[in-house]
Design a protein around this motif. Structure first.
Motif, PDB file in Angstrom:
ATOM      1  N   ALA A 159      30.562  80.770  45.559  1.00  9.08           N
ATOM      2  CA  ALA A 159      29.965  80.800  44.228  1.00  9.08           C
ATOM      3  C   ALA A 159      29.073  79.581  44.049  1.00  9.08           C
ATOM      4  N   GLN A 160      27.873  79.814  43.558  1.00  3.22           N
ATOM      5  CA  GLN A 160      26.905  78.734  43.425  1.00  3.22           C
ATOM      6  C   GLN A 160      26.220  78.808  42.074  1.00  3.22           C
ATOM      7  N   ALA A 161      25.723  77.656  41.636  1.00  3.71           N
ATOM      8  CA  ALA A 161      24.931  77.634  40.414  1.00  3.71           C
ATOM      9  C   ALA A 161      23.620  78.381  40.645  1.00  3.71           C
ATOM     10  N   ARG A 162      23.003  78.806  39.547  1.00  2.83           N
ATOM     11  CA  ARG A 162      21.767  79.576  39.658  1.00  2.83           C
ATOM     12  C   ARG A 162      20.700  78.836  40.457  1.00  2.83           C
ATOM     13  N   THR A 163      20.568  77.542  40.256  1.00  2.00           N
ATOM     14  CA  THR A 163      19.513  76.760  40.915  1.00  2.00           C
ATOM     15  C   THR A 163      19.854  76.395  42.358  1.00  2.00           C
ATOM     16  N   GLU A 164      21.010  76.856  42.859  1.00  2.00           N
ATOM     17  CA  GLU A 164      21.398  76.577  44.246  1.00  2.00           C
ATOM     18  C   GLU A 164      21.518  77.839  45.084  1.00  2.00           C
ATOM     19  N   ARG A 165      21.192  78.980  44.489  1.00  2.00           N
ATOM     20  CA  ARG A 165      21.392  80.251  45.180  1.00  2.00           C
ATOM     21  C   ARG A 165      20.225  80.532  46.114  1.00  2.00           C
ATOM     22  N   ASP A 166      20.487  80.538  47.409  1.00  2.00           N
ATOM     23  CA  ASP A 166      19.482  80.858  48.424  1.00  2.00           C
ATOM     24  C   ASP A 166      19.681  82.277  48.929  1.00  2.00           C
ATOM     25  N   MET A 167      18.684  82.754  49.657  1.00  2.00           N
ATOM     26  CA  MET A 167      18.821  84.028  50.349  1.00  2.00           C
ATOM     27  C   MET A 167      20.010  83.931  51.315  1.00  2.00           C
ATOM     28  N   PRO A 168      20.870  84.947  51.375  1.00  2.00           N
ATOM     29  CA  PRO A 168      22.056  84.869  52.245  1.00  2.00           C
ATOM     30  C   PRO A 168      21.698  84.584  53.692  1.00  2.00           C
ATOM     31  N   LEU A 169      22.537  83.787  54.342  1.00  2.00           N
ATOM     32  CA  LEU A 169      22.278  83.400  55.720  1.00  2.00           C
ATOM     33  C   LEU A 169      22.283  84.609  56.651  1.00  2.00           C
ATOM     34  N   ALA A 170      23.079  85.625  56.321  1.00  2.00           N
ATOM     35  CA  ALA A 170      23.113  86.837  57.152  1.00  2.00           C
ATOM     36  C   ALA A 170      21.739  87.501  57.191  1.00  2.00           C
ATOM     37  N   ILE A 171      21.060  87.506  56.060  1.00  2.00           N
ATOM     38  CA  ILE A 171      19.707  88.084  56.013  1.00  2.00           C
ATOM     39  C   ILE A 171      18.744  87.223  56.825  1.00  2.00           C
ATOM     40  N   VAL A 172      18.898  85.899  56.720  1.00  2.00           N
ATOM     41  CA  VAL A 172      18.015  84.985  57.447  1.00  2.00           C
ATOM     42  C   VAL A 172      18.152  85.191  58.955  1.00  2.00           C
ATOM     43  N   LEU A 173      19.391  85.165  59.442  1.00  2.00           N
ATOM     44  CA  LEU A 173      19.610  85.308  60.877  1.00  2.00           C
ATOM     45  C   LEU A 173      19.302  86.720  61.349  1.00  2.00           C
ATOM     46  N   GLY A 174      19.770  87.711  60.598  1.00  2.00           N
ATOM     47  CA  GLY A 174      19.499  89.100  60.978  1.00  2.00           C
ATOM     48  C   GLY A 174      18.020  89.428  60.923  1.00  2.00           C
ATOM     49  N   GLY A 175      17.334  88.923  59.886  1.00  2.00           N
ATOM     50  CA  GLY A 175      15.901  89.173  59.775  1.00  2.00           C
ATOM     51  C   GLY A 175      15.108  88.513  60.887  1.00  2.00           C
ATOM     52  N   SER A 176      15.480  87.282  61.257  1.00  2.00           N
ATOM     53  CA  SER A 176      14.780  86.592  62.340  1.00  2.00           C
ATOM     54  C   SER A 176      14.962  87.324  63.662  1.00  2.00           C
ATOM     55  N   LEU A 177      16.195  87.761  63.924  1.00  2.00           N
ATOM     56  CA  LEU A 177      16.464  88.514  65.145  1.00  2.00           C
ATOM     57  C   LEU A 177      15.700  89.835  65.151  1.00  2.00           C
ATOM     58  N   ALA A 178      15.674  90.505  64.000  1.00  2.00           N
ATOM     59  CA  ALA A 178      14.962  91.783  63.897  1.00  2.00           C
ATOM     60  C   ALA A 178      13.467  91.604  64.143  1.00  2.00           C
ATOM     61  N   LEU A 179      12.906  90.502  63.649  1.00  2.00           N
ATOM     62  CA  LEU A 179      11.483  90.249  63.865  1.00  2.00           C
ATOM     63  C   LEU A 179      11.191  89.978  65.337  1.00  2.00           C
TER      64      LEU A 179
END
Length: 640
Positions: free
Chosen positions: A321-341
């Protein structure tokens, strides 16, 4: 450690309107506008400037007229819009090099390939910056100023000034578009003025030309007198020292001088432009190559620190759980998206990297490394000074060296190496802009995941128009011609061809390397000088004039350095956008055969008396002087 005491303008406890439909649409429209204008400027001058501040100003003005907005909604507009400018710079610096990588490169220079490479590089840059945000933006708040990002935050916080600020940008845009239209579309006066000494004179082929375009003057004003002056000095060396020197020697050389140009002409038979193209540009390429690598070497401690912090950022990213100003794109999307690219680059047919897993691996390794470097360097010196060319050159040298080591030499592998360099260049350019945007968001209290999502939207939307604009300009004006010299792309092609075929004219290249070394030993940063030596003097001269105008303004107002949001810089941003848009309009009208070519010597102009001969030169000079006077007067104004 994170600055736990910092409170943004909009605290995390509040959730005003932010990621709205109108903000997304308006940001995408600004991305299309500034993306297209950056394509034109990048292909003509080999230079780009950050568009974040003018977009922020325009966002405030437009949304106020639509019924008011929140500060973080305005921030989403500038975040999405700025993606177009940075994506365009990465594209035009590299992908047009395919044209010069015959015989295999030109087949990849089509809309689908440009679109896909832009998608891959742009989205990869956004994704790879996500885990760096906490390490670089939050934990190093106060240590890394991110100048454009901080200036954008100042503009957004001072939203009540939006009308006056926007009026200055709109005025510059109108003046730039009108001025460019008078010379290129209406053809009232010349597009360039200058003079070359006769080939048989005592100072043969010495050349001074000035492309009297408003966007060049605007660029010079934005980058300031110091950088503009050093850049022009490089042009003086090439066109007023090296060209005449080779011309003098050419009178005594009775055979074609190596590397022999395709025309087979001897030095004594060449025009200044032909001498520059056949010989001087290799010297300039060597200077840019050396200065780019020196710039990277100088920042080696920063590079190591960036990479270390990147690893810490990855390990520290959690999904709790994070504050609104600390919420980043989930790491799973980052790693999965990079691999997919990475897989995307290998499996999509007809891409340069198709069927080449090594190329995809190099993209991921070099991409993450230089995204880290770009993100941190822009925090120190700003996005406009980000040495993207040096990073791309380093990527190409390393890639080509690996290719040669495994036996991949010759023309067939040139497009593959360019594909690697293009994706890394685009990712690095996007990462620099993304860092500034996330810094702005951190200061004003934006939600990071909304900004990161907005950047992906900006990349996707802008890529559509960037590919179309690039191809259309090539069809009508010809990339590589005097009108669209594409100096950065030409440089990339020269490096790739020379390294893979192992026939680069190293004598000339090493002369350029030595020039950069001399400057560094004299205590002068060589990158601007090297770029100036590689560009036509018709480009560096008007940039220098813009720098002189800023020097005059600063001395008149008593300021040693103008603010990022001064009236002069905002007006100059408008000049750049307006002039570039009018240039694209000229290409459309010329391509539709509504008007003739605006190149001097091919048309008599609307009024021949004002266009041709000495009177034409004087008329053009007076008109450009008038533009400089207007910029001076606007630059001296204080923003209300």
């Amino acid at each position: 450690m994170a600055d736990t005491q910092f409170t943004p303008y909009v605290p995390a406890s509040q959730s005003p309107a932010e990621f709205t439909f109108r903000a997304i649409v308006l940001g995408a429209l600004f991305g299309l506008l500034f993306g297209a204008s950056t394509v034109y400027l990048g292909l003509r001058a080999g230079l780009t400037v950050s568009a974040s501040i003018p977009i922020a100003v325009l966002a405030i003005s437009v949304l106020k007229r639509l019924g008011g907005s929140t500060i973080i909604e305005n921030n989403i507009v500038q975040t999405i819009g700025s993606a177009g400018e940075s994506l365009a710079s990465g594209v035009v610096f590299t992908i047009p090099a395919l044209i010069f990588l015959a015989p295999y490169g030109p087949q990849y220079f089509n809309y689908v390939q440009i679109l896909l490479l832009a998608f891959a590089g742009g989205i990869l840059g956004v994704l790879m910056m996500v885990p760096l945000r906490n390490a670089l933006i939050v934990k190093e708040h106060g240590a890394l100023p991110y100048p454009e990002g901080t200036a954008c935050a100042d503009v957004l916080v001072a939203g009540e000034k939006g009308g006056a600020l926007a009026g200055t940008v709109f005025m510059g845009l109108g003046v730039g578009a009108l001025w460019k239209a008078l010379s290129w579309i209406i053809q009232l006066f010349r597009t360039a003025i200058g003079y070359s000494m006769p080939a048989l004179s005592f100072y043969p082929n010495a050349t001074v030309n000035v492309d009297i375009s408003p966007e060049y003057m605007g660029v010079g004003y934005v980058i300031g007198p110091r950088i503009a002056g050093v850049m022009f000095a490089g042009g003086v060396l090439s066109w007023m020292v090296l060209v005449p020197l080779l011309s003098i020697l050419g009178h005594y050389i009775t055979v074609p001088f190596p590397p022999v140009p395709a025309s087979g002409l001897m030095l004594s038979q060449m025009s200044p432009g032909q001498i520059w193209s056949a010989y001087i540009r290799y010297i300039g390429a060597g200077a840019v190559l050396a200065s780019g690598l020196i710039t990277l070497a100088r920042t080696l401690p920063t590079i190591i620190s960036s990479f270390r912090e990147s690893m810490k950022g990855l390990s520290a990213t959690t999904g709790g759980a994070q504050a609104r100003t600390e919420r980043d794109m989930p790491l799973a999307i980052v790693l999965g998206g990079s691999l997919a690219l990475a897989v995307f680059l290998v499996v999509v047919p007809r891409l340069p990297t198709y069927g080449n897993p090594l190329a995809a691996v190099l993209v991921v390794i070099f991409g993450f490394f230089f995204v880290s470097v770009s993100s941190r360097i822009t925090g120190l010196i700003g996005n406009s000074s980000n040495p993207i060319s040096g990073m791309t050159i380093a990527t190409l040298i390393l890639t080509c060296t690996i290719f040669v080591a495994v036996g991949w030499t010759g023309d067939y592998y040139a497009p593959i190496a360019l594909g690697v360099g293009a994706v890394v260049c685009i990712a690095s350019a996007i990462a620099g802009a993304t860092s500034q945007d996330l810094k702005t968001g951190f200061l004003v209290g934006a939600t990071p995941i909304y900004q990161q999502t907005g950047l992906v939207i900006g990349v996707v939307c802008s890529a559509v128009v960037i590919g179309f604009t690039t191809l259309y300009l090539h069809k009508v004006m010809g990339i590589g011609s005097a009108s669209l010299a594409a100096p950065q792309a030409t440089l990339m092609a020269t490096i790739i061809k020379g390294l893979l075929s192992q026939n680069l004219p190293w004598g000339l290249v090493l002369c350029g390397v030595s020039i950069s070394l001399v400057l560094e030993l004299c205590g002068i940063r060589s990158l601007s000088f090297a770029v100036g030596s590689y560009l036509p003097i018709a480009t560096t001269a008007p940039i220098f004039i813009g720098g002189v105008v800023r020097w005059l303004v600063e001395n008149k107002t008593g300021q040693t350095s103008e603010s990022e949001i001064s009236s002069g810089t905002l007006f100059s941003s408008g000049l750049i956008a307006g002039g570039s848009i009018a240039g694209i309009l000229y290409a459309v009208l010329f391509g539709a055969k509504f008007i003739g070519a605006a190149d001097d010597g091919e048309t008599a102009g609307l009024i021949p008396f004002l266009h041709n001969g000495p009177v034409g030169v004087i008329a053009g000079a007076l008109a450009f002087t008038a533009l400089a006077v207007i910029l001076t007067r606007v630059g001296r104004r204080r923003l209300a």
